[in-house]
Design an enzyme around this catalytic site. Sequence first.
Site, short mmCIF file in Angstrom:
data_model
loop_
_atom_site.label_atom_id
_atom_site.label_comp_id
_atom_site.label_asym_id
_atom_site.label_seq_id
_atom_site.Cartn_x
_atom_site.Cartn_y
_atom_site.Cartn_z
N GLU A 106 5.13 -44.96 4.43
CA GLU A 106 6.56 -44.80 4.78
C GLU A 106 7.45 -45.15 3.59
O GLU A 106 7.06 -45.98 2.76
CB GLU A 106 6.91 -45.76 5.91
CG GLU A 106 7.02 -45.14 7.29
CD GLU A 106 8.30 -44.34 7.49
OE1 GLU A 106 8.99 -43.99 6.52
OE2 GLU A 106 8.61 -44.05 8.66
N ASP A 110 12.70 -49.74 9.22
CA ASP A 110 13.96 -50.37 9.62
C ASP A 110 13.77 -51.01 10.99
O ASP A 110 13.29 -52.13 11.09
CB ASP A 110 15.05 -49.30 9.59
CG ASP A 110 16.44 -49.83 9.87
OD1 ASP A 110 16.71 -51.00 9.56
OD2 ASP A 110 17.28 -49.08 10.40
N ARG A 172 17.81 -38.54 -2.79
CA ARG A 172 16.34 -38.77 -2.77
C ARG A 172 15.76 -38.76 -4.18
O ARG A 172 14.73 -39.37 -4.44
CB ARG A 172 15.64 -37.67 -1.95
CG ARG A 172 15.95 -37.69 -0.47
CD ARG A 172 14.95 -36.82 0.28
NE ARG A 172 15.38 -36.48 1.63
CZ ARG A 172 15.17 -37.25 2.70
NH1 ARG A 172 14.55 -38.39 2.59
NH2 ARG A 172 15.59 -36.86 3.88
#
Length: 183
Positions: A106, A110, A172
């Site tokens: 991952e 969160d 990103r």
Amino acid sequence: MSSPSTEREEMQPVDILIDQGAISARIDELGRQITADYADQAPVVVGVLKGCIVFLADLIRAIKLPLELEFITAASYRHGDTRETEIILGGPVAIPLKDRHVLLIEGVVDSGRTVSRILDHVRLMEPASVEVVTMIDKPASHRTEIDVKYKGFTIGNEFVIGYGLDNTQQYRNLPFVGRVIDR
Ligand code: IMP
Ligand code: MG
């Protein structure tokens, strides 16, 4: 020539939280640790798209083992203004995971709901083992009981971007982990 129908969105200025050198050094350590822990195994690495991609590309090259690579997509949708989120998984896993050692990769954990949902899904395939690897963990934000065995960095309850992580699909490609600065 006519002008483009959409303006190119300006990126907000960003602050560096974790620089490229620190990320690279940490990934080398994680790679060594995983290589030692899985000695004589050939794990299946399952990346959770899209946030995993930059971290995963580095990490797999730091793991000195034969491995296979698979991807799964996860998207969460919020229903109206309730706190309920629905997590939709996609990208059928073609490599059979039964009796395999699985490493779920991952970008960020969160609330932990996404990883938890994927773990349930993967466990139905009866792997020999499954462990979570995340570039960023936010333990104070977890809302579900999850065991994140390998983590690059632990941060507080703040929103970060870069190194694969996005804010509305932007940032990103930043080569560091940062925060967006409000102007
Ligand atoms: P979860 O709350 O652990 O299920 O995370 C849900 C998803 O929210 C993650 O896979 C990311 O796509 C996104 N997310 C959570 N925190 C951040 C962040 O700090 N930056 C970018 N995306 C995040
Ligand atoms: Mg996102």
